[in-house]
Design a protein around this motif. Structure first.
Motif, PDB file in Angstrom:
ATOM      1  N   VAL A 121      -3.476  -3.338  -6.318  1.00  0.00           N
ATOM      2  CA  VAL A 121      -3.993  -3.565  -4.963  1.00  0.00           C
ATOM      3  C   VAL A 121      -5.435  -3.064  -4.861  1.00  0.00           C
ATOM      4  CG1 VAL A 121      -3.711  -2.923  -2.533  1.00  0.00           C
ATOM      5  CG2 VAL A 121      -1.729  -3.568  -3.886  1.00  0.00           C
ATOM      6  N   GLU A 122      -5.748  -1.958  -5.542  1.00  0.00           N
ATOM      7  CA  GLU A 122      -7.122  -1.435  -5.539  1.00  0.00           C
ATOM      8  C   GLU A 122      -8.087  -2.431  -6.160  1.00  0.00           C
ATOM      9  OE1 GLU A 122     -10.443   0.712  -5.005  1.00  0.00           O
ATOM     10  OE2 GLU A 122      -8.500   1.299  -4.202  1.00  0.00           O
ATOM     11  N   VAL A 123      -7.646  -3.145  -7.179  1.00  0.00           N
ATOM     12  CA  VAL A 123      -8.506  -4.155  -7.802  1.00  0.00           C
ATOM     13  C   VAL A 123      -8.753  -5.309  -6.835  1.00  0.00           C
ATOM     14  CG1 VAL A 123      -8.616  -5.864  -9.667  1.00  0.00           C
ATOM     15  CG2 VAL A 123      -7.846  -3.552 -10.147  1.00  0.00           C
ATOM     16  N   LEU A 124      -7.735  -5.685  -6.078  1.00  0.00           N
ATOM     17  CA  LEU A 124      -7.877  -6.797  -5.134  1.00  0.00           C
ATOM     18  C   LEU A 124      -8.687  -6.406  -3.898  1.00  0.00           C
ATOM     19  CD1 LEU A 124      -4.302  -8.341  -5.257  1.00  0.00           C
ATOM     20  CD2 LEU A 124      -6.379  -9.156  -6.384  1.00  0.00           C
ATOM     21  N   ALA A 125      -8.534  -5.194  -3.441  1.00  0.00           N
ATOM     22  CA  ALA A 125      -9.231  -4.725  -2.241  1.00  0.00           C
ATOM     23  C   ALA A 125      -9.882  -3.382  -2.544  1.00  0.00           C
ATOM     24  CB  ALA A 125      -8.251  -4.583  -1.089  1.00  0.00           C
ATOM     25  N   PRO A 126     -11.049  -3.408  -3.215  1.00  0.00           N
ATOM     26  CA  PRO A 126     -11.660  -2.143  -3.625  1.00  0.00           C
ATOM     27  C   PRO A 126     -12.128  -1.307  -2.429  1.00  0.00           C
ATOM     28  CG  PRO A 126     -13.113  -3.985  -4.106  1.00  0.00           C
ATOM     29  CD  PRO A 126     -11.842  -4.560  -3.597  1.00  0.00           C
ATOM     30  N   ALA A 127     -11.364  -0.297  -2.119  1.00  0.00           N
ATOM     31  CA  ALA A 127     -11.718   0.589  -1.021  1.00  0.00           C
ATOM     32  C   ALA A 127     -11.611   2.051  -1.433  1.00  0.00           C
ATOM     33  CB  ALA A 127     -10.807   0.328   0.178  1.00  0.00           C
ATOM     34  N   GLY A 159      -6.546   6.515  -5.030  1.00  0.00           N
ATOM     35  CA  GLY A 159      -6.020   7.860  -4.795  1.00  0.00           C
ATOM     36  C   GLY A 159      -4.506   7.862  -4.700  1.00  0.00           C
ATOM     37  N   PHE A 160      -3.952   6.863  -3.994  1.00  0.00           N
ATOM     38  CA  PHE A 160      -2.496   6.749  -3.901  1.00  0.00           C
ATOM     39  C   PHE A 160      -1.883   6.428  -5.256  1.00  0.00           C
ATOM     40  CE2 PHE A 160      -3.091   5.652   0.775  1.00  0.00           C
ATOM     41  CZ  PHE A 160      -2.612   6.878   1.209  1.00  0.00           C
ATOM     42  N   ALA A 161      -2.562   5.589  -6.044  1.00  0.00           N
ATOM     43  CA  ALA A 161      -2.045   5.243  -7.375  1.00  0.00           C
ATOM     44  C   ALA A 161      -2.004   6.477  -8.279  1.00  0.00           C
ATOM     45  CB  ALA A 161      -2.904   4.146  -8.003  1.00  0.00           C
TER      46      ALA A 161
END
Length: 92
Positions: free
Chosen positions: A19-25, A30-32
């Motif tokens: 999800v971080e790769v799709l929506a870099p925020a 941090g959650f991962a």
């Protein structure tokens, strides 16, 4: 009790990293990392963590917060990176 199985936390970590790769925020990273730390702690057999949902969630929350702060310091906004607009694009 799926929350007490280490590989479930690792799969969650991979999903959050995706999800971080799709929506870099930088928040999902941090959650991962927090989910991965929780999974590793369960794999290593940290005492009473597998039997206590509140303790598992506290470890996840603290690890996620620490990871997010570290990621923000390392990858965060650098001086001069922010563009300051001094005029409107519609002005002529």
């Amino acid at each position: 009790m799926m929350w007490s199985v280490w590989w479930v936390w690792m799969v969650a970590a991979l999903a959050l990293a995706f999800v971080e790769v799709l929506a870099p925020a930088q928040i999902f990273l941090g959650f991962a990392i927090g989910a991965a730390v929780t999974g590793i702690a369960l794999l290593l057999g940290v005492p009473s963590m597998a039997t206590s949902l509140p303790l598992t969630l506290i470890v996840f929350a603290i690890a996620s917060l620490v990871a997010w702060i570290v990621v923000r310091k390392v990858v965060g906004v650098r001086p001069g990176q922010v563009k300051v607009w001094d005029r409107d694009i519609n002005e002529d």
